[in-house]
Design a protein around this motif. Structure first.
Motif, PDB file in Angstrom:
ATOM      1  N   VAL A 148     -35.111  22.139 -69.059  1.00 41.81           N
ATOM      2  CA  VAL A 148     -34.391  23.242 -69.207  1.00 41.81           C
ATOM      3  C   VAL A 148     -34.920  24.438 -68.163  1.00 41.81           C
ATOM      4  CG1 VAL A 148     -34.055  22.879 -71.831  1.00 41.81           C
ATOM      5  CG2 VAL A 148     -36.300  24.129 -70.874  1.00 41.81           C
ATOM      6  N   GLY A 149     -35.927  24.221 -67.625  1.00 43.90           N
ATOM      7  CA  GLY A 149     -36.576  24.924 -66.467  1.00 43.90           C
ATOM      8  C   GLY A 149     -35.934  24.773 -65.089  1.00 43.90           C
ATOM      9  N   ALA A 150     -36.114  25.688 -64.283  1.00 45.07           N
ATOM     10  CA  ALA A 150     -35.745  25.772 -62.936  1.00 45.07           C
ATOM     11  C   ALA A 150     -36.670  25.157 -61.948  1.00 45.07           C
ATOM     12  CB  ALA A 150     -35.663  27.148 -62.265  1.00 45.07           C
ATOM     13  N   ASP A 151     -36.211  24.352 -60.769  1.00 44.66           N
ATOM     14  CA  ASP A 151     -37.150  23.892 -60.015  1.00 44.66           C
ATOM     15  C   ASP A 151     -38.371  24.479 -59.610  1.00 44.66           C
ATOM     16  OD1 ASP A 151     -35.768  21.334 -59.970  1.00 44.66           O
ATOM     17  OD2 ASP A 151     -35.310  21.838 -57.750  1.00 44.66           O
ATOM     18  N   SER A 152     -39.622  24.139 -59.348  1.00 43.35           N
ATOM     19  CA  SER A 152     -40.726  24.794 -58.933  1.00 43.35           C
ATOM     20  C   SER A 152     -40.431  24.938 -57.302  1.00 43.35           C
ATOM     21  CB  SER A 152     -42.049  23.793 -59.042  1.00 43.35           C
ATOM     22  OG  SER A 152     -41.702  22.623 -58.235  1.00 43.35           O
ATOM     23  N   PRO A 153     -41.240  25.635 -56.685  1.00 41.30           N
ATOM     24  CA  PRO A 153     -40.620  25.964 -55.295  1.00 41.30           C
ATOM     25  C   PRO A 153     -41.134  24.405 -54.687  1.00 41.30           C
ATOM     26  CG  PRO A 153     -42.335  27.746 -56.018  1.00 41.30           C
ATOM     27  CD  PRO A 153     -42.093  26.773 -56.893  1.00 41.30           C
ATOM     28  N   ALA A 154     -42.140  23.619 -55.090  1.00 38.97           N
ATOM     29  CA  ALA A 154     -42.342  22.393 -54.361  1.00 38.97           C
ATOM     30  C   ALA A 154     -41.097  21.513 -54.638  1.00 38.97           C
ATOM     31  CB  ALA A 154     -43.594  21.847 -54.783  1.00 38.97           C
ATOM     32  N   ALA A 155     -40.499  21.268 -55.632  1.00 43.20           N
ATOM     33  CA  ALA A 155     -39.453  20.548 -56.132  1.00 43.20           C
ATOM     34  C   ALA A 155     -38.200  21.137 -55.288  1.00 43.20           C
ATOM     35  CB  ALA A 155     -39.156  20.530 -57.542  1.00 43.20           C
ATOM     36  N   SER A 215     -30.095  27.510 -62.761  1.00 40.83           N
ATOM     37  CA  SER A 215     -30.681  28.671 -63.258  1.00 40.83           C
ATOM     38  C   SER A 215     -31.816  28.066 -64.376  1.00 40.83           C
ATOM     39  CB  SER A 215     -29.694  29.393 -64.521  1.00 40.83           C
ATOM     40  OG  SER A 215     -28.676  30.076 -63.606  1.00 40.83           O
ATOM     41  N   ASP A 216     -32.695  29.128 -64.598  1.00 45.30           N
ATOM     42  CA  ASP A 216     -33.963  28.832 -65.691  1.00 45.30           C
ATOM     43  C   ASP A 216     -33.400  29.276 -67.236  1.00 45.30           C
ATOM     44  OD1 ASP A 216     -36.182  28.722 -66.969  1.00 45.30           O
ATOM     45  OD2 ASP A 216     -37.538  29.060 -65.181  1.00 45.30           O
ATOM     46  N   PHE A 217     -33.537  28.095 -68.283  1.00 45.57           N
ATOM     47  CA  PHE A 217     -32.824  28.483 -69.465  1.00 45.57           C
ATOM     48  C   PHE A 217     -34.175  28.619 -70.393  1.00 45.57           C
ATOM     49  CE2 PHE A 217     -28.922  27.413 -67.519  1.00 45.57           C
ATOM     50  CZ  PHE A 217     -28.040  27.934 -68.400  1.00 45.57           C
ATOM     51  N   GLU A 218     -35.427  28.447 -69.782  1.00 40.68           N
ATOM     52  CA  GLU A 218     -36.584  28.578 -70.569  1.00 40.68           C
ATOM     53  C   GLU A 218     -36.799  29.737 -71.652  1.00 40.68           C
ATOM     54  OE1 GLU A 218     -39.346  26.703 -71.044  1.00 40.68           O
ATOM     55  OE2 GLU A 218     -39.482  25.409 -69.272  1.00 40.68           O
TER      56      GLU A 218
END
Ligand code: MLT
Length: 271
Positions: A125-132, A198-201
């Protein structure tokens, strides 16, 4: 019955009984991944199985050659158009695997009146980390230079659990067929769009409709613990773990997956 029209994704629609179960595949797959589910659920439900734009039998451009603007939001809108085309006006149970789950969350945000319940399978449900996100940009560049095979075949190891890889050669072959059929420009568009999703957290507590969160026991892409943690933060979610499965639970252990979904769907009978 297979249908497609300019700008509207290809889809198959089977069965008649409500609620309608909408099946949306992960990356880099297509609706063939749901073969066992469409066979099983069409007996008791209407099932609409969609090829997202660029995947399977869907094109990435409309009839005049204009490119589809690929984002998780536009994919959710494409699913809604598909349902219009299929004559489905009542709220549906949307079942998305991984990238299909990202699309499901956007469908919840953009088309809430069309959604009765959500099944989130092997997804986050989260967005990607900067590394991902940076890694996705590399894959998006590499696929244009080196082609589909170079970026999809190394994924096999991670997508499937050991049991599937060793004991189910037909699943491995079907998966390879799907992955190798994806065009580089689709992979480029999908990776770029997923990196920007988007981040749905922070919105989990607002998702009040019934949800089923399905994890694979040996999923190394989205670990079951991560899925349980977000299911716990949803007001109306059930969580199940599919044994003997990696990231592709509906293909790797379809019996256990179908039992979990069938139980979940029972609550909507006669509604
Ligand atoms: C998928 O199975 O759809 C992918 O793992 C999604 C992703 O790359 O985040």
């Amino acid at each position: 019955m297979v249908q497609s029209a300019p700008c509207i994704p290809a889809y198959e629609s089977f069965g008649e009984t409500r609620p309608t179960l909408v099946l949306v595949h992960g990356y880099p797959l297509d609706r063939r991944m749901w073969r066992v589910q469409t066979d099983f659920f069409q007996i008791s439900h209407r099932v609409v199985s969609i090829d997202l734009p660029g995947f399977g039998e869907s094109r990435l451009a409309d009839a005049s050659g204009r490119a589809f603007e690929f984002s998780m939001a536009s994919l959710a809108d494409a699913c809604a158009e598909c349902l219009d085309q299929a004559g489905v006006s009542e709220p549906v149970v949307f079942c998305g695997l991984s990238m299909g789950g990202y699309v499901g969350l956007e469908f919840w945000r953009r088309h809430p009146s069309r959604l009765q319940a959500l099944i989130l399978s092997n997804t986050r449900v989260g967005a990607d980390s900067p590394a991902a996100s940076a890694n996705r940009r590399l894959v998006a560049e590499r696929v244009i230079q080196d082609g589909t095979e170079a970026v999809v075949l190394p994924m096999l190891e991670k997508l499937l659990c050991d049991q599937t890889r060793l004991n189910a050669p037909e699943v491995v072959e079907e998966l390879k067929r799907m992955m190798l059929s994806v065009k580089p420009e689709t992979i480029h568009a999908a990776q770029t769009a997923m990196s920007l999703r988007s981040d749905f957290e922070s919105r989990l507590s607002e998702i009040g409709i019934p949800c089923l969160v399905v994890a694979g026991e040996s999923d190394v892409i989205v670990p079951a613990t991560e899925m349980q943690s977000f299911a716990n933060r949803m007001p109306n979610a059930n969580f199940v773990v599919v044994p003997q499965s990696g990231h592709l639970s509906p293909m790797e252990n379809p019996t256990a997956f179908n039992v979990a979904v069938e139980r979940f769907l029972l609550q909507f009978r006669n509604q």
